[in-house]
Design a protein around this motif. Structure first.
Motif, short mmCIF file in Angstrom:
data_model
loop_
_atom_site.label_atom_id
_atom_site.label_comp_id
_atom_site.label_asym_id
_atom_site.label_seq_id
_atom_site.Cartn_x
_atom_site.Cartn_y
_atom_site.Cartn_z
N PRO A 3 10.21 24.70 -39.32
CA PRO A 3 11.24 23.77 -38.84
C PRO A 3 12.47 24.53 -38.33
O PRO A 3 12.82 25.59 -38.84
CB PRO A 3 11.58 22.94 -40.08
CG PRO A 3 11.16 23.79 -41.24
CD PRO A 3 9.99 24.59 -40.77
N PRO A 6 19.24 23.80 -39.15
CA PRO A 6 20.24 22.83 -38.70
C PRO A 6 21.29 23.49 -37.81
O PRO A 6 21.60 24.69 -37.96
CB PRO A 6 20.85 22.31 -40.00
CG PRO A 6 20.57 23.37 -41.02
CD PRO A 6 19.27 23.99 -40.61
N GLU A 9 25.63 22.84 -41.04
CA GLU A 9 25.37 22.56 -42.45
C GLU A 9 26.69 22.56 -43.20
O GLU A 9 27.49 23.48 -43.07
CB GLU A 9 24.42 23.62 -43.03
CG GLU A 9 23.93 23.29 -44.41
CD GLU A 9 22.87 24.27 -44.89
OE1 GLU A 9 22.41 24.13 -46.04
OE2 GLU A 9 22.52 25.19 -44.11
N ALA A 29 23.31 18.17 -43.60
CA ALA A 29 22.87 19.06 -42.53
C ALA A 29 22.59 18.22 -41.28
O ALA A 29 22.04 17.11 -41.39
CB ALA A 29 21.63 19.84 -42.93
N HIS A 31 20.74 18.23 -37.56
CA HIS A 31 19.72 18.90 -36.75
C HIS A 31 19.79 18.45 -35.30
O HIS A 31 20.31 17.38 -34.99
CB HIS A 31 18.33 18.61 -37.32
CG HIS A 31 18.07 19.26 -38.64
ND1 HIS A 31 18.52 18.73 -39.83
CD2 HIS A 31 17.42 20.42 -38.96
CE1 HIS A 31 18.14 19.51 -40.83
NE2 HIS A 31 17.48 20.54 -40.34
N ARG A 34 19.55 14.71 -33.66
CA ARG A 34 19.72 13.73 -34.73
C ARG A 34 21.19 13.35 -34.87
O ARG A 34 22.07 14.22 -34.86
CB ARG A 34 19.22 14.31 -36.05
CG ARG A 34 19.14 13.31 -37.20
CD ARG A 34 17.96 12.40 -37.07
NE ARG A 34 17.82 11.51 -38.23
CZ ARG A 34 16.91 10.55 -38.33
NH1 ARG A 34 16.04 10.38 -37.34
NH2 ARG A 34 16.84 9.78 -39.39
N THR A 201 23.55 17.71 -31.60
CA THR A 201 23.67 16.83 -32.75
C THR A 201 25.04 16.17 -32.67
O THR A 201 26.00 16.80 -32.21
CB THR A 201 23.50 17.59 -34.07
OG1 THR A 201 23.49 16.64 -35.15
CG2 THR A 201 24.61 18.61 -34.30
#
Length: 480
Positions: A3, A6, A9, A29, A31, A34, A201
């Motif tokens: 993965p 982020p 964080e 966090a 990402h 998102r 983000t």
């Protein structure tokens, strides 16, 4: 597949001030692609959290904890090390657009400069992108405008464009849609969604439940400096688990009953009459025309206890109408008659941008004391109004830029009420408030008109608020 780490964080972030603990601990966090939307009452710590992450806390406040940005770890109180990331790795749209705009530079020059210096664009490409950004946000004619000439909604959109120009992958936006009509609000939401789709983000602070729904992702609800509920937006907004979250959603203006419209105040004494008003803006030149008529042939009479909603698109002239009625701006045609026996100071205005109504270097408590001294008012009237508006006493010692926009707007309302107004022009008075406080302040405004015989005129972009105010409305649209 491993993965992706982020983009941002936040680890056990806390904020402390002279009065003690203010925020946290908060951990999360963010990402790529998102969204996280923060909801909660005014003064709950949402903006405080944003400034603690950026490293732009007001004087006297201290952050503790750890922040990881683009793989680099920083102590929360190490502001100097994070400054090189501002605009490039992380960008913040502050709650008040006037803070983000340089009053000495034209709007287009500011945006082009950000594209060039932060976004590393050539001079030609920077200007091309500037014109495209402004046109997309409905500001096609604002490139050569000074910030002071923009309406609150126009300034908000200009500040948003400048915040995005550097292309930072971590975007924090504090009330990005306040003071905007639904069309302009949806355009800002579209731009935020485009940022998410491009791999950014977005941490959004908002009082608008519709914005939280549209952005999706996750929602966190804050109360008194703590996160009391967090989860996927679809779940939290449809099936809230915490009592406060349920109350917050129930107070959304879309759920308001037309309680204010049910009251019919007896026709009182005439306090203001406007006849045949016309107001133009802009000018003609040999090469272009920037001339526009905001309103024409506008006639109205206001009596004690009247309640009127003023509606129309952002930048259509709603605030200008209030300035004309108050005598702050002259009409190009027509007359305004204010009752000769009533002191002019009792014709009051709540500004769309409360920061413009307070001296920046004067503590709130001193500003209120100055008002009482100037007009020979009893200082004892301040405390009950503060209690009614849920304003804690420690805020009196702070400067205007050291409290949230919602708290400052409530202080602006309190200050106006101290002068026993007969006419109050409230320019988007609740756009900075959470739904619960919004409803409380709105009820205070309505009850004041009934109890004190004050004519109330409210500018709003929210059709639900306008409907709750009552049936009388002045609709202003752009005319050429």
């Amino acid at each position: 597949m491993t993965p992706m780490p982020p983009l941002l964080e936040v680890d056990t972030l806390r904020v402390e001030g002279p009065e003690g603990h203010l925020l946290g601990p908060v951990s999360f966090a963010l990402h790529a692609g998102r969204a996280l939307t923060l909801l909660g009452e005014s003064g709950s710590g949402k903006s405080l959290l944003a400034h603690a992450i950026m490293g732009t806390l007001p004087r006297g406040l201290r952050a503790r904890g750890r922040i990881v940005l683009g793989g680099r770890a920083f102590e929360a109180n190490d502001v100097r090390s994070r400054r090189a990331s501002w605009g490039r790795d992380i960008a913040l749209l502050p709650q008040e657009p006037w803070i983000a705009l340089d009053p000495t530079m034209r709007v287009g020059a500011q945006l082009a400069e950000t594209h060039a210096l932060v976004g590393a664009k050539s001079r030609t490409e920077a200007w091309t992108r500037t014109l495209d950004d402004l046109r997309t946000l409905g500001l096609g004619g604002a490139a050569m405008a000074w910030p002071i000439t923009l309406s609150g909604g126009m300034a908000q959109r200009a500040a948003f464009a400048i915040t995005r120009a550097g292309g930072a992958p971590v975007l924090i936006v504090d009330e990005p849609t306040k003071g905007l009509d639904h069309t302009a609000r949806d355009e800002i939401v579209t731009r935020l969604r485009q940022a998410l789709e491009s791999g950014c983000t977005v941490l959004t602070i908002t009082h608008d439940i519709a914005v939280a729904r549209a952005l999706g992702g996750d929602v966190a609800v804050m109360l008194s400096g703590d996160v009391v509920e967090r989860g996927e937006a679809q779940t939290v907004l449809a099936q809230p688990a915490h009592t406060y979250t349920r109350a917050l959603l129930a107070a959304d203006p879309a759920s308001w009953k037309a309680h204010a419209a049910a009251h019919t105040a007896a026709a009182g004494e005439e306090v203001l009459t406007a006849t045949g008003l016309r107001k133009d803006v802009g000018h003609h030149t040999a090469h272009r025309s920037g001339h526009r008529t905001l309103f024409r042939d506008l006639t109205l009479t206001l009596r004690a206890g009247d309640r009127v909603a003023v509606t129309g698109p952002s930048g259509s002239g709603k605030s200008t109408l209030g300035n004309v009625l108050l005598g702050l701006v002259s009409a190009d045609k027509g007359t305004v008659h204010r009752h000769a026996s009533i002191e002019r100071v009792r014709y009051q205005k709540l500004y769309q941008e409360p920061t413009s109504a307070f001296a920046p270097r004067r503590a709130i408590g001193h500003a209120l004391a100055d008002l009482c001294k100037r007009h020979r008012l009893d200082n004892a009237r301040i405390a009950p109004l503060m209690q009614q508006m849920r304003l804690p006493e420690p805020l009196l010692a702070r400067l205007p830029n050291e409290i949230s926009g919602g708290e400052l707007q409530r202080f602006a309302l309190l200050r106006a009420l101290l002068l026993d107004p007969v006419f109050l022009f409230a320019d988007e008075p609740t756009s900075r408030l959470d739904p619960i406080t919004q409803q409380e302040v709105f009820d205070t405004l309505v009850n004041m008109t009934l109890e004190r015989g004050c004519a109330l005129m409210v500018v709003t972009h929210d059709p639900f608020i306008a409907g709750s105010l009552g049936p009388r409305r002045v609709a202003i649209g752009e005319q050429t």
